[in-house]
Design an enzyme around this catalytic site. Structure first.
Site, PDB file in Angstrom:
ATOM      1  N   HIS A 278       0.702  -1.197  -0.058  1.00  0.00           N
ATOM      2  CA  HIS A 278       0.014   0.150  -0.188  1.00  0.00           C
ATOM      3  C   HIS A 278       0.717   1.421  -0.073  1.00  0.00           C
ATOM      4  O   HIS A 278       0.472   2.411  -0.289  1.00  0.00           O
ATOM      5  CB  HIS A 278      -1.255   0.056   1.499  1.00  0.00           C
TER       6      HIS A 278
ATOM      7  N   ASN B  16      -7.401   1.523   3.220  1.00  0.00           N
ATOM      8  CA  ASN B  16      -6.204   1.239   4.317  1.00  0.00           C
ATOM      9  C   ASN B  16      -7.483   1.498   5.417  1.00  0.00           C
ATOM     10  O   ASN B  16      -6.542   0.251   6.499  1.00  0.00           O
ATOM     11  CB  ASN B  16      -6.026   2.379   4.540  1.00  0.00           C
TER      12      ASN B  16
END
Length: 335
Positions: free
Chosen positions: A74, A102
């Protein structure tokens, strides 16, 4: 059917040409600054320190391996591998932790803090958080049975973040093959990289909200073809009801959830992929390129390990063209 297949080929070719052009035009990143011996004189024990902390963490909880690997992924998909995903919100800075892919999903920040504290005690202001994360991701993979690769280092930590880019660039669990290819190609990553890197899901967990659509949709329609698939689907529905329980979790590899192997791909071939985005790699009508790779990795774990290692290095070499600093605290920019 042949005509439809040809149309899909033309569509994908056009997409690859378009996204490759975008990548080349915007490529200001310079991975040549990275090297294997970057810390040889300034912090020679950096990798040993990271490895020791990761060994303890994975022994305490095997889920820590997947957590760190996910953090690295990420991080690299937003502004490059620059530690921006680790930044907390402040009055003047809006971080990436609240992005759709997230929030309530990423964990492992405390472990990063622990490793960083050890590095700062040995080599103050030397090892970047971005490098820490890249090394830890490699060790996380290795510690649960996955392959080893050398990690080039020398990344700088970002002084800025982008919630907008985090929301737009990180792949989502319900996206199709075309959308996923687009996001990877825009980062300079190939279709082969895409299929290899989703193999990290062999040790990952997913929240109910990420797979509810799948288990009450396509999976429900096909599970009756195999009694074991029906049993598996029943257990998933117990974990993830039609409503509620959004944060309940299930393993993306239900066979060997804490071992890095190729069982994940075997589940896709069987039709038992937990996430729609994963199953699409094998089952989508436009996935003729990805499905062949899935079948190869399902039958050849060494081929998967080799490509995963190569693709992780390639992804890790996506650097932030704006440069940055070496943070002393991974959660905040230096003052």
């Amino acid at each position: 059917m042949a005509g439809q297949y040809q149309e899909y080929q033309i569509l994908l070719l056009g997409l690859m040409m378009m996204t490759t052009g975008l990548f080349c035009a915007s490529r200001a990143q310079d991975p040549s600054q990275l090297s294997l011996d970057y810390y040889l004189k300034t912090c020679p024990d950096a990798q040993k320190i990271v490895r020791a902390e990761m060994e303890c963490a994975v022994k305490e909880d095997p889920r820590n391996a997947a957590a760190i690997l996910r953090l690295h992924f990420h991080d690299c998909f937003v502004q490059g591998c620059d530690g921006s995903v680790l930044l907390d919100d402040t009055i003047t800075l809006k971080g990436e932790k609240e992005a759709a892919q997230n929030v309530n999903s990423l964990i492992g920040f405390d472990l990063i803090d622990r490793i960083k504290n050890q590095l700062e005690s040995q080599c103050p202001g030397t090892v970047s958080c971005a490098d820490l994360l890249a090394i830890a991701a490699r060790d996380a993979t290795l510690l649960v049975g996955g392959p080893y690769w050398d990690v080039p280092v020398g990344r700088k930590d970002a002084k800025t973040t982008s919630l907008e880019l985090a929301n737009s660039d990180i792949p989502a669990p319900n996206q199709g093959v075309i959308a996923l290819m687009t996001k990877f190609l825009e980062k300079g990553l190939s279709v082969t990289d895409l299929v290899a890197l989703i193999g990290a899901h062999t040790i990952g967990m997913a929240r109910c909200v990420s797979f509810r659509e799948r288990i009450y949709g396509d999976f429900e329609l096909t599970s009756h073809l195999d009694p074991t698939s029906e049993i598996y689907l029943g257990k998933l529905k117990e974990t993830c009801p039609v409503s509620g329980g959004d944060d309940n979790i299930a393993a993306m590899d239900y066979v060997t959830p804490y071992v890095f192997d190729n069982a994940f791909y075997q589940s896709l071939v069987k039709g038992d992929g937990l996430l729609n985005s994963d199953q699409e790699m094998y089952s989508s009508l436009v996935g003729f390129a990805t499905s062949d790779l899935v079948k190869m990795y399902a039958s050849d774990p060494l081929a998967f390990f080799k490509q995963f290692s190569d693709s992780m290095v390639k992804m890790g070499n996506i650097t932030n063209p704006e440069g940055g600093e070496v943070r002393t605290n991974c959660r905040f920019v230096n003052t």
